[in-house]
Design a protein around this motif. Structure first.
Motif, short mmCIF file in Angstrom:
data_model
loop_
_atom_site.label_atom_id
_atom_site.label_comp_id
_atom_site.label_asym_id
_atom_site.label_seq_id
_atom_site.Cartn_x
_atom_site.Cartn_y
_atom_site.Cartn_z
N GLU A 64 0.85 -1.20 0.00
CA GLU A 64 0.00 0.00 0.00
C GLU A 64 0.88 1.24 0.00
O GLU A 64 1.71 1.43 0.88
N GLU A 68 -3.31 4.98 -3.07
CA GLU A 68 -3.77 3.75 -3.71
C GLU A 68 -4.31 2.80 -2.65
O GLU A 68 -3.82 2.78 -1.53
N PRO A 69 -5.30 1.98 -3.00
CA PRO A 69 -5.79 0.99 -2.03
C PRO A 69 -4.75 -0.10 -1.84
O PRO A 69 -3.93 -0.35 -2.73
N PRO A 70 -4.78 -0.79 -0.70
CA PRO A 70 -3.86 -1.91 -0.53
C PRO A 70 -4.17 -3.00 -1.55
O PRO A 70 -5.32 -3.18 -1.94
N ARG A 71 -3.12 -3.67 -1.99
CA ARG A 71 -3.30 -4.76 -2.94
C ARG A 71 -2.31 -5.87 -2.60
O ARG A 71 -1.32 -5.64 -1.91
N GLN A 90 2.28 0.03 3.69
CA GLN A 90 2.36 -1.39 4.03
C GLN A 90 3.26 -2.15 3.07
O GLN A 90 3.24 -1.89 1.86
N TRP A 128 -4.29 7.62 7.78
CA TRP A 128 -4.18 6.22 7.38
C TRP A 128 -4.65 5.27 8.45
O TRP A 128 -4.40 5.47 9.63
N PRO A 133 -6.36 -5.88 1.78
CA PRO A 133 -6.71 -5.65 0.38
C PRO A 133 -8.14 -6.11 0.10
O PRO A 133 -8.66 -6.99 0.76
#
Length: 134
Positions: A64, A68-71, A90, A128, A133
């Motif tokens: 992350e 941007e979103p976590p992936r 992350q 944050w 994800p």
């Protein structure tokens, strides 16, 4: 066999990125990182000296970066982050049953640290919250 044809047949492009900046007189550092199963990774940080490019050797990473979103990035996949002021929230091991191993190549301005951790106030101001994800 024509050497150009051999190159064409043996290379697989994993990612192609135009970084936002490359520091003048950049130094390049490549490191291998290994986390045990379930490890949360390092605390939120920045790479002030320049962008970073990585590749997952084994396992799965929750990745992350600010905005941007976590992936989840899996073994055989690549990732990157712009460096500079962007916060890397992350890089956790997504698996509790296997290790995570990845390599990262960093372009760094001379004299800049590899990474700088956020203090508690800055992290709170960023708003944050650790998320999984989607």
């Amino acid at each position: 066999m024509d050497p150009y044809e051999k190159v064409k047949n043996t290379l697989t492009e994993i990612q192609s990125i135009t970084p936002p900046f490359i520091p003048a007189d950049a130094e390049v550092m490549t490191v291998r990182v290994e986390y045990p199963p379930g490890d949360p990774g390092v605390p939120p940080h920045r790479h002030p000296g320049g962008p970073c490019f990585g590749y997952i050797l084994e396992g799965e990473m929750v990745f992350e970066v600010q905005g941007e979103p976590p992936r989840v990035v899996k073994a055989g996949e690549a990732f990157w982050e712009p460096g500079g002021d962007a916060i890397h929230y992350q890089d956790a091991n997504n698996r509790t049953d296997s290790p995570l191993r990845f390599v990262v190549t960093m372009l760094m301005a001379p004299g800049q640290p590899m990474l700088v951790f956020l203090d508690d106030d800055e992290l709170q101001q960023s708003g944050w919250v650790r998320r999984s994800p989607a």
